[in-house]
Scaffold this motif. Structure first.
Motif, PDB file in Angstrom:
ATOM      1  N   ASN A   1      70.697 -18.646  41.483  1.00 20.67           N
ATOM      2  CA  ASN A   1      69.710 -19.191  40.653  1.00 20.67           C
ATOM      3  C   ASN A   1      69.760 -20.496  40.727  1.00 20.67           C
ATOM      4  N   ALA A   2      68.989 -21.172  39.641  1.00 23.85           N
ATOM      5  CA  ALA A   2      68.918 -22.592  39.636  1.00 23.85           C
ATOM      6  C   ALA A   2      70.246 -23.647  39.615  1.00 23.85           C
ATOM      7  N   GLU A   3      71.021 -22.668  38.623  1.00 24.60           N
ATOM      8  CA  GLU A   3      72.471 -23.243  38.486  1.00 24.60           C
ATOM      9  C   GLU A   3      73.186 -23.539  39.818  1.00 24.60           C
ATOM     10  N   THR A   4      73.099 -22.551  40.676  1.00 29.02           N
ATOM     11  CA  THR A   4      74.045 -22.812  41.863  1.00 29.02           C
ATOM     12  C   THR A   4      73.309 -23.795  43.048  1.00 29.02           C
TER      13      THR A   4
ATOM     14  N   GLU B   1      84.580 -30.682  47.579  1.00 25.42           N
ATOM     15  CA  GLU B   1      84.116 -31.537  46.691  1.00 25.42           C
ATOM     16  C   GLU B   1      82.653 -31.802  47.136  1.00 25.42           C
ATOM     17  N   VAL B   2      81.649 -31.731  46.221  1.00 29.10           N
ATOM     18  CA  VAL B   2      80.278 -32.009  46.419  1.00 29.10           C
ATOM     19  C   VAL B   2      79.490 -32.717  45.556  1.00 29.10           C
ATOM     20  N   LYS B   3      78.472 -33.405  45.791  1.00 30.31           N
ATOM     21  CA  LYS B   3      77.793 -34.296  44.604  1.00 30.31           C
ATOM     22  C   LYS B   3      76.589 -33.349  44.169  1.00 30.31           C
ATOM     23  N   PRO B   4      76.134 -33.657  43.052  1.00 32.86           N
ATOM     24  CA  PRO B   4      75.046 -33.035  42.660  1.00 32.86           C
ATOM     25  C   PRO B   4      73.862 -33.328  43.443  1.00 32.86           C
ATOM     26  N   GLY B   5      73.053 -32.438  43.832  1.00 34.83           N
ATOM     27  CA  GLY B   5      71.732 -32.820  44.843  1.00 34.83           C
ATOM     28  C   GLY B   5      72.033 -33.015  46.334  1.00 34.83           C
TER      29      GLY B   5
ATOM     30  N   PHE C   1      73.289 -28.280  46.466  1.00 40.22           N
ATOM     31  CA  PHE C   1      74.040 -28.294  45.205  1.00 40.22           C
ATOM     32  C   PHE C   1      73.040 -28.633  44.213  1.00 40.22           C
ATOM     33  N   ALA C   2      72.726 -28.097  42.953  1.00 46.58           N
ATOM     34  CA  ALA C   2      71.942 -28.407  41.877  1.00 46.58           C
ATOM     35  C   ALA C   2      73.250 -29.342  40.964  1.00 46.58           C
TER      36      ALA C   2
ATOM     37  N   GLU D   1      84.212 -28.257  43.554  1.00 45.76           N
ATOM     38  CA  GLU D   1      84.221 -29.646  42.654  1.00 45.76           C
ATOM     39  C   GLU D   1      83.144 -30.363  42.638  1.00 45.76           C
ATOM     40  N   PHE D   2      82.560 -30.821  41.638  1.00 41.96           N
ATOM     41  CA  PHE D   2      81.700 -31.884  41.607  1.00 41.96           C
ATOM     42  C   PHE D   2      82.145 -33.051  41.240  1.00 41.96           C
ATOM     43  N   GLU D   3      81.871 -34.082  42.158  1.00 43.67           N
ATOM     44  CA  GLU D   3      82.425 -35.398  42.158  1.00 43.67           C
ATOM     45  C   GLU D   3      81.720 -36.264  41.220  1.00 43.67           C
TER      46      GLU D   3
END
Length: 174
Positions: free
Chosen positions: A29-32, A60-64, A147-148, A172-174
């Motif tokens: 979904n849009a959350e993932t 580790e990832v960044k949003p977008g 990633f959203a 994990e989001f940075e």
């Protein structure tokens, strides 16, 4: 076939049809996030699947951010790499149990013919969502994902018993 057996068969087909119908299962979904475009990839992360653990154990990832995952099954069993929320993994584990029960996943093999089995309403046991790959031992596949916003995400193997044995990792989001 007696009436009870017929009822159980119809019930099984109904449950499987609902389970394989979309986002409430192993979809996303849009959350993932969403399937990414290769042209947007900012980096590649290689993930090795061993019998009941991943290397690395977290990413580790960044949003977008759009990431190419190169997933390698170095284990002796069929394994899955699926990016999702813990609740979606829990729902997907029930679907994976059905794949084992119907002979799609056979320990170290995938019966691709059985993946095409009609489960009713045009639904099959194909494992073809953009957020997931299913690999036999020795196979390598790629998954490109954007990633959203930050969310409670993990990558996991939902083959019966594998998640419970510790085969999951954190996003994990940075």
């Amino acid at each position: 076939m007696n009436a009870a057996r017929l009822f159980i068969s119809a019930l099984t087909i109904s449950v499987v049809s609902v389970a394989f119908a979309g986002p409430q299962g192993h979809g996303h979904n849009a959350e993932t996030g969403a399937a990414g475009q290769a042209s947007d990839v900012s980096r590649t992360i290689t993930v090795e699947m061993h019998d009941n653990y991943y290397e690395p154990e977290s990413v580790e990832v960044k949003p977008g951010e759009t990431v190419r995952f190169v997933v390698v099954n170095k284990g002796g069993l069929v394994h899955e790499f699926n990016i999702n929320t813990p609740s979606m993994h829990e729902a997907h584990q029930q679907e994976m149990e059905m794949m084992v029960a119907h002979g799609v996943i056979q320990g170290d093999k995938i019966n691709h013919d059985r993946m095409n089995m009609d489960m009713g309403n045009g639904h099959t046991m194909k494992h073809d969502d953009a957020n997931s790959v299913l690999l036999e031992p020795g196979e390598t596949k790629e998954l490109v994902w954007t990633f959203a916003k930050p969310a409670d995400l993990e990558f996991a193997c939902n083959v019966p018993g594998h998640y419970q044995a510790g085969m999951y990792g954190n996003v994990e989001f940075e």
